[in-house]
Design an enzyme around this catalytic site. Structure first.
Site, short mmCIF file in Angstrom:
data_model
loop_
_atom_site.label_atom_id
_atom_site.label_comp_id
_atom_site.label_asym_id
_atom_site.label_seq_id
_atom_site.Cartn_x
_atom_site.Cartn_y
_atom_site.Cartn_z
N GLU A 69 49.10 41.08 47.03
CA GLU A 69 48.41 39.78 47.17
C GLU A 69 48.94 38.97 48.37
OE1 GLU A 69 48.56 37.59 43.49
OE2 GLU A 69 48.41 39.37 42.27
N GLU A 99 52.94 39.60 35.90
CA GLU A 99 53.82 38.43 35.75
C GLU A 99 54.42 38.29 34.34
OE1 GLU A 99 51.72 35.00 37.26
OE2 GLU A 99 51.07 36.07 39.04
O1 G3I Z 1 33.93 31.62 38.02
C1 G3I Z 1 33.51 31.12 39.29
C2 G3I Z 1 32.30 31.89 39.81
O2 G3I Z 1 31.18 31.68 38.95
C3 G3I Z 1 31.97 31.40 41.20
O3 G3I Z 1 30.86 32.15 41.71
C4 G3I Z 1 33.20 31.61 42.07
C5 G3I Z 1 32.95 31.18 43.50
O4 G3I Z 1 32.93 29.80 43.58
O5 G3I Z 1 34.31 30.89 41.54
C6 G3I Z 1 34.66 31.28 40.24
O6 G3I Z 1 35.64 30.37 39.88
C7 G3I Z 1 36.97 30.62 39.93
C8 G3I Z 1 37.56 31.51 41.04
O7 G3I Z 1 39.01 31.42 41.03
C9 G3I Z 1 37.10 31.10 42.43
O8 G3I Z 1 37.82 31.90 43.34
C10 G3I Z 1 37.47 31.26 38.65
O9 G3I Z 1 36.88 30.62 37.54
C11 G3I Z 1 38.99 31.07 38.63
O10 G3I Z 1 39.57 31.66 37.46
C12 G3I Z 1 39.59 31.82 39.81
O11 G3I Z 1 40.99 31.56 39.89
C13 G3I Z 1 41.77 32.67 40.36
C14 G3I Z 1 43.13 32.58 39.68
O12 G3I Z 1 43.99 33.63 40.13
C15 G3I Z 1 43.00 32.70 38.18
O13 G3I Z 1 42.29 33.88 37.92
C16 G3I Z 1 41.94 32.62 41.87
O14 G3I Z 1 40.68 32.87 42.49
C17 G3I Z 1 42.96 33.67 42.32
O15 G3I Z 1 43.25 33.51 43.70
C18 G3I Z 1 44.26 33.57 41.53
O16 G3I Z 1 45.02 34.68 41.92
C19 G3I Z 1 46.31 34.86 41.31
C20 G3I Z 1 46.48 36.33 40.93
O17 G3I Z 1 45.45 36.73 40.07
C21 G3I Z 1 47.86 36.57 40.33
N1 G3I Z 1 48.91 36.12 41.26
C22 G3I Z 1 48.77 34.71 41.66
C23 G3I Z 1 47.41 34.50 42.32
C24 G3I Z 1 47.26 33.12 42.89
O18 G3I Z 1 47.24 32.18 41.89
#
Ligand code: G3I
Length: 359
Positions: free
Chosen positions: A269, A153
């Site tokens: 994705e 991005e």
């Molecule tokens: O850190 C915890 C972990 O300890 C816990 O076990 C787990 C399950 O509950 O959750 C984790 O927390 C968060 C995780 O999402 C849960 O899925 C993370 O802290 C958080 O950073 C994470 O957010 C992700 C986000 O990107 C930022 O990284 C989302 O899952 C993910 O779907 C989203 O994906 C992005 C792509 O990377 C780039 N394109 C857009 C897409 C959607 O936003």
């Protein structure tokens, strides 16, 4: 090239397709994809592997995995110099044990970084804040990953730059060349992995998507002209089941131009937002499937497309949105191929048909 699909592989797959009895309509998506010399997979979190039924569905349906968040710097380097690859290692081990490939996501992004990073980038005395992380993460899995989203991005025309790039901390500190540096570093770190530039604005049919596609082509053409080792474009594929439909003609022309540059194409994705839908799940599932078909029919028509990954396999692990509507109505998202009980949905059938149709 490891991540690319060699002519031999495609011909082999085609021959196999001729020899292989017609695959049944219920053939797993990984099987259908493989019969066309392509990969089907999804994003996952290591915590999900503890769910035996879900793990079995992963093994049945997918042959490539990507960590949804466990290879991002927020998780991997929570404090400067302290690294935690445990989640990604668990996913990579699971994939290896089940004959599945792995891809990495993502190394250089403006988001999902630890709180300390941005300030450190803006005041970095040299480029090690970028090159060390790329080298360390890719070096750990050297020779084992199909591909990496090296930069994620970096394009955002609404920031108003003539080059259409996002005005993020990486660009503020190192200029547009941060992208070149990331890819050259990645090539040295794992010469076998397919190096992907990944982004989200090229799918739709609106005016802002037109601007996004032209900025993306301009960026890719410039990078190729400079000898930057970008080897593939990752289309994130976050579609909207209730928004303006994909303009198939515009998407096809765009992907033809990407292929003409010699780049591979991955859908990285795929999911379909249906939050604006009526509550009736059959209605929502139909809209999700139709958007999926409209998109994949074009993408899988392009021989440069080597992989399709959905952003999760089942609705089981999707976060319920906040807000009164969700609370009062019991709404839960239905964006993925399997429902929360791991049953195949119309979106699954749309993906199955898209792989079959691309024969
Ligand atoms: O850190 C915890 C972990 O300890 C816990 O076990 C787990 C399950 O509950 O959750 C984790 O927390 C968060 C995780 O999402 C849960 O899925 C993370 O802290 C958080 O950073 C994470 O957010 C992700 C986000 O990107 C930022 O990284 C989302 O899952 C993910 O779907 C989203 O994906 C992005 C792509 O990377 C780039 N394109 C857009 C897409 C959607 O936003």
């Amino acid at each position: 090239m490891r991540g690319g699909v060699s002519r031999r592989t495609v011909l082999g797959a085609a021959a196999a397709g001729m020899l292989m009895p017609a695959l049944g309509a219920d053939a797993p998506l990984r099987t259908l994809a493989a019969s066309r010399g392509k990969l089907f997979g999804c994003a996952a979190g290591s915590y999900q592997l503890k769910d035996a039924d879900f793990a079995a569905a992963l093994v049945r349906e997918t042959n490539i995995l990507v960590p949804e968040y466990e290879l991002k710097r927020l998780i991997v380097e929570p404090e400067p110099g302290r690294f935690d690859f445990s989640g990604a290692d668990a996913l990579a081990g699971f994939a290896a044990n089940h004959g599945m490939k792995m891809r990495g996501h993502t190394l250089i992004w403006y988001a999902a970084n630890p709180p300390w990073l941005e300030n450190k980038v803006l005041h970095a005395p040299d480029d090690e804040i970028l090159t060390d992380f790329v080298s360390r993460s890719m070096g750990r899995y050297r020779g084992r990953f199909h591909s990496w989203d090296v930069v994620n991005e970096a394009i955002f025309p609404d920031d108003g730059r003539p080059d259409g790039l996002r005005n993020c901390a990486w660009l503020k500190r190192f200029g547009p060349g941060y992208i070149d540096l990331a890819f050259h570093t990645a090539k040295r770190a794992d010469p076998e992995a397919l190096l992907v530039y990944n982004d989200w604005g090229c799918e739709g049919g609106e005016a802002w998507n037109d601007r996004f596609r032209s900025a993306t082509l301009k960026f890719l053409e410039g990078a190729k002209a400079r000898g930057v080792p970008i080897e593939a474009l990752g289309l994130q594929g976050h579609l909207n089941g209730y928004g303006p439909p994909i303009d198939q003609k515009k998407l096809r022309l765009f992907l033809d131009a990407v292929r003409a540059m010699g780049l591979a194409i991955l859908v990285t994705e795929l999911d379909v937002d249906e939050t604006k839908a009526p509550l009736d799940s059959a209605v929502r599932d139909r809209a999700v499937a139709d958007a999926t078909a409209r998109f994949l029919d074009v993408v899988l028509d392009n021989p440069a497309t080597c992989a399709v990954l959905t952003w999760g396999l089942s609705d089981r692990y999707l976060h319920k949105p906040d807000g009164l509507r969700a609370a009062l109505s019991g709404y839960s998202p239905r964006k993925l191929p399997l429902d929360a009980d791991l049953r195949r949905k119309p979106m699954w059938s749309a993906i199955s048909r898209a792989f079959t149709r691309s024969a």
